[in-house]
Scaffold this motif. Structure first.
Motif, PDB file in Angstrom:
ATOM      1  N   ALA A 115      79.072   7.632  64.880  1.00  0.00           N
ATOM      2  CA  ALA A 115      79.489   6.742  65.971  1.00  0.00           C
ATOM      3  C   ALA A 115      79.762   5.310  65.509  1.00  0.00           C
ATOM      4  O   ALA A 115      80.190   4.477  66.293  1.00  0.00           O
ATOM      5  CB  ALA A 115      78.421   6.731  67.063  1.00  0.00           C
ATOM      6  N   ALA A 116      79.514   4.994  64.241  1.00  0.00           N
ATOM      7  CA  ALA A 116      79.693   3.622  63.744  1.00  0.00           C
ATOM      8  C   ALA A 116      81.159   3.206  63.850  1.00  0.00           C
ATOM      9  O   ALA A 116      82.071   3.989  63.602  1.00  0.00           O
ATOM     10  CB  ALA A 116      79.215   3.525  62.307  1.00  0.00           C
ATOM     11  N   ARG A 117      81.381   1.913  64.199  1.00  0.00           N
ATOM     12  CA  ARG A 117      82.747   1.403  64.368  1.00  0.00           C
ATOM     13  C   ARG A 117      82.728  -0.128  64.422  1.00  0.00           C
ATOM     14  O   ARG A 117      81.678  -0.732  64.353  1.00  0.00           O
ATOM     15  CB  ARG A 117      83.386   1.970  65.638  1.00  0.00           C
ATOM     16  N   VAL A 142      74.726   0.793  72.971  1.00  0.00           N
ATOM     17  CA  VAL A 142      75.533   0.548  71.783  1.00  0.00           C
ATOM     18  C   VAL A 142      75.091  -0.800  71.259  1.00  0.00           C
ATOM     19  O   VAL A 142      75.163  -1.801  71.973  1.00  0.00           O
ATOM     20  CB  VAL A 142      77.038   0.558  72.128  1.00  0.00           C
ATOM     21  N   ASP A 143      74.608  -0.831  70.029  1.00  0.00           N
ATOM     22  CA  ASP A 143      74.028  -2.044  69.469  1.00  0.00           C
ATOM     23  C   ASP A 143      74.789  -2.533  68.250  1.00  0.00           C
ATOM     24  O   ASP A 143      75.565  -1.804  67.638  1.00  0.00           O
ATOM     25  CB  ASP A 143      72.560  -1.807  69.084  1.00  0.00           C
ATOM     26  N   ASP A 165      79.237  -5.156  71.542  1.00  0.00           N
ATOM     27  CA  ASP A 165      80.403  -4.786  70.742  1.00  0.00           C
ATOM     28  C   ASP A 165      81.032  -6.024  70.104  1.00  0.00           C
ATOM     29  O   ASP A 165      80.666  -7.149  70.413  1.00  0.00           O
ATOM     30  CB  ASP A 165      81.424  -4.091  71.650  1.00  0.00           C
ATOM     31  N   TYR A 166      82.006  -5.792  69.240  1.00  0.00           N
ATOM     32  CA  TYR A 166      82.833  -6.820  68.611  1.00  0.00           C
ATOM     33  C   TYR A 166      82.015  -7.880  67.868  1.00  0.00           C
ATOM     34  O   TYR A 166      82.099  -9.067  68.176  1.00  0.00           O
ATOM     35  CB  TYR A 166      83.761  -7.470  69.640  1.00  0.00           C
ATOM     36  N   ALA A 177      77.859 -13.307  66.379  1.00  0.00           N
ATOM     37  CA  ALA A 177      78.283 -13.387  67.776  1.00  0.00           C
ATOM     38  C   ALA A 177      78.767 -11.991  68.195  1.00  0.00           C
ATOM     39  O   ALA A 177      79.248 -11.216  67.361  1.00  0.00           O
ATOM     40  CB  ALA A 177      79.435 -14.391  67.919  1.00  0.00           C
ATOM     41  N   TYR A 178      78.620 -11.678  69.481  1.00  0.00           N
ATOM     42  CA  TYR A 178      79.068 -10.375  69.965  1.00  0.00           C
ATOM     43  C   TYR A 178      79.269 -10.427  71.469  1.00  0.00           C
ATOM     44  O   TYR A 178      78.820 -11.354  72.146  1.00  0.00           O
ATOM     45  CB  TYR A 178      78.073  -9.267  69.601  1.00  0.00           C
ATOM     46  N   VAL A 179      79.911  -9.417  71.998  1.00  0.00           N
ATOM     47  CA  VAL A 179      80.115  -9.268  73.433  1.00  0.00           C
ATOM     48  C   VAL A 179      79.017  -8.357  73.956  1.00  0.00           C
ATOM     49  O   VAL A 179      78.671  -7.366  73.322  1.00  0.00           O
ATOM     50  CB  VAL A 179      81.506  -8.633  73.719  1.00  0.00           C
ATOM     51  N   SER A 180      78.465  -8.679  75.132  1.00  0.00           N
ATOM     52  CA  SER A 180      77.369  -7.887  75.681  1.00  0.00           C
ATOM     53  C   SER A 180      77.590  -7.619  77.163  1.00  0.00           C
ATOM     54  O   SER A 180      77.950  -8.515  77.910  1.00  0.00           O
ATOM     55  CB  SER A 180      76.045  -8.608  75.503  1.00  0.00           C
ATOM     56  N   ASP A 181      77.353  -6.374  77.540  1.00  0.00           N
ATOM     57  CA  ASP A 181      77.289  -5.991  78.943  1.00  0.00           C
ATOM     58  C   ASP A 181      76.019  -5.159  79.101  1.00  0.00           C
ATOM     59  O   ASP A 181      76.044  -3.949  78.864  1.00  0.00           O
ATOM     60  CB  ASP A 181      78.514  -5.204  79.356  1.00  0.00           C
ATOM     61  N   PRO A 182      74.918  -5.787  79.447  1.00  0.00           N
ATOM     62  CA  PRO A 182      73.645  -5.054  79.504  1.00  0.00           C
ATOM     63  C   PRO A 182      73.576  -4.006  80.601  1.00  0.00           C
ATOM     64  O   PRO A 182      72.676  -3.177  80.608  1.00  0.00           O
ATOM     65  CB  PRO A 182      72.613  -6.164  79.746  1.00  0.00           C
TER      66      PRO A 182
END
Length: 186
Positions: A115-117, A142-143, A165-166, A177-182
């Motif tokens: 699942a890594a990406r 997804v972490d 993600d990202y 830095a990353y995008v998060s939607d908990p």
């Protein structure tokens, strides 16, 4: 015939657009190498492979030459190594993150799941941040993970469940830095 995506370059100040690829396939996800070439993903042979070309579009070379695997997301380290994601192996244990040299040789699978990406090299090329599905303390999500460029010292840096993600390293490599939607599960 349906139009497919091609790789182009343009002057950073605008103008001078030049189409580099022209094939019936999808050519996408370009990245510059330290020596000025471009690596990209193409599905020219009915599966995705990592390709390399000069900045004038000449010398297009299939680096991965897979007949069955989907290899994509080429990310170039400062020393020219290319990390990418590979899927579709006969055994899922063979899916995950791979690294190869600039010419496609020395290919090695780094410890990772299928699942890594969304790979990102640190500016100094010593580490890779990536996204992977996890189940930590009963929380599915997804972490963001960070590992050395050789695949060792993997650390889940978010560990919160939800959807992250990202990833992107800070210039000095001390932060991600990353995008998060908990509220969303991956």
């Amino acid at each position: 015939a349906e139009a497919k995506a091609d790789i182009h370059v343009v002057n950073a100040a605008g103008g001078g657009v030049m189409r580099l690829t022209e094939s019936p396939a999808e050519d996408f996800d370009p990245s510059f190498t330290p020596d000025g070439d471009i690596v990209f993903t193409s599905d020219r042979f009915n599966n995705r492979d990592i390709w390399r070309m000069l900045t004038n579009g000449m010398g297009q070379t299939n680096l991965t030459q897979s007949e069955t695997r989907q290899e994509q997301e080429p990310r170039v380290a400062p020393d020219g190594r290319i990390a990418f994601v590979s899927r579709g192996a006969a055994s899922p244990e063979d899916d995950g993150i791979y690294v190869m040299d600039r010419d496609g040789f020395g290919r090695a699978r780094l410890p990772s799941t299928s699942a890594a990406r969304n790979l990102r090299w640190s500016r100094d090329g010593s580490r890779i941040a990536f996204v992977d599905g996890t189940n930590v303390s009963g929380k599915t999500g997804v972490d963001i993970w960070v590992m050395k460029g050789d695949g060792t010292d993997q650390t889940n840096v978010t560990r919160t469940g939800g959807f992250h993600d990202y990833p992107a390293f800070s210039p000095d490599g001390t932060k991600v830095a990353y995008v998060s939607d908990p509220t969303t599960s991956g």
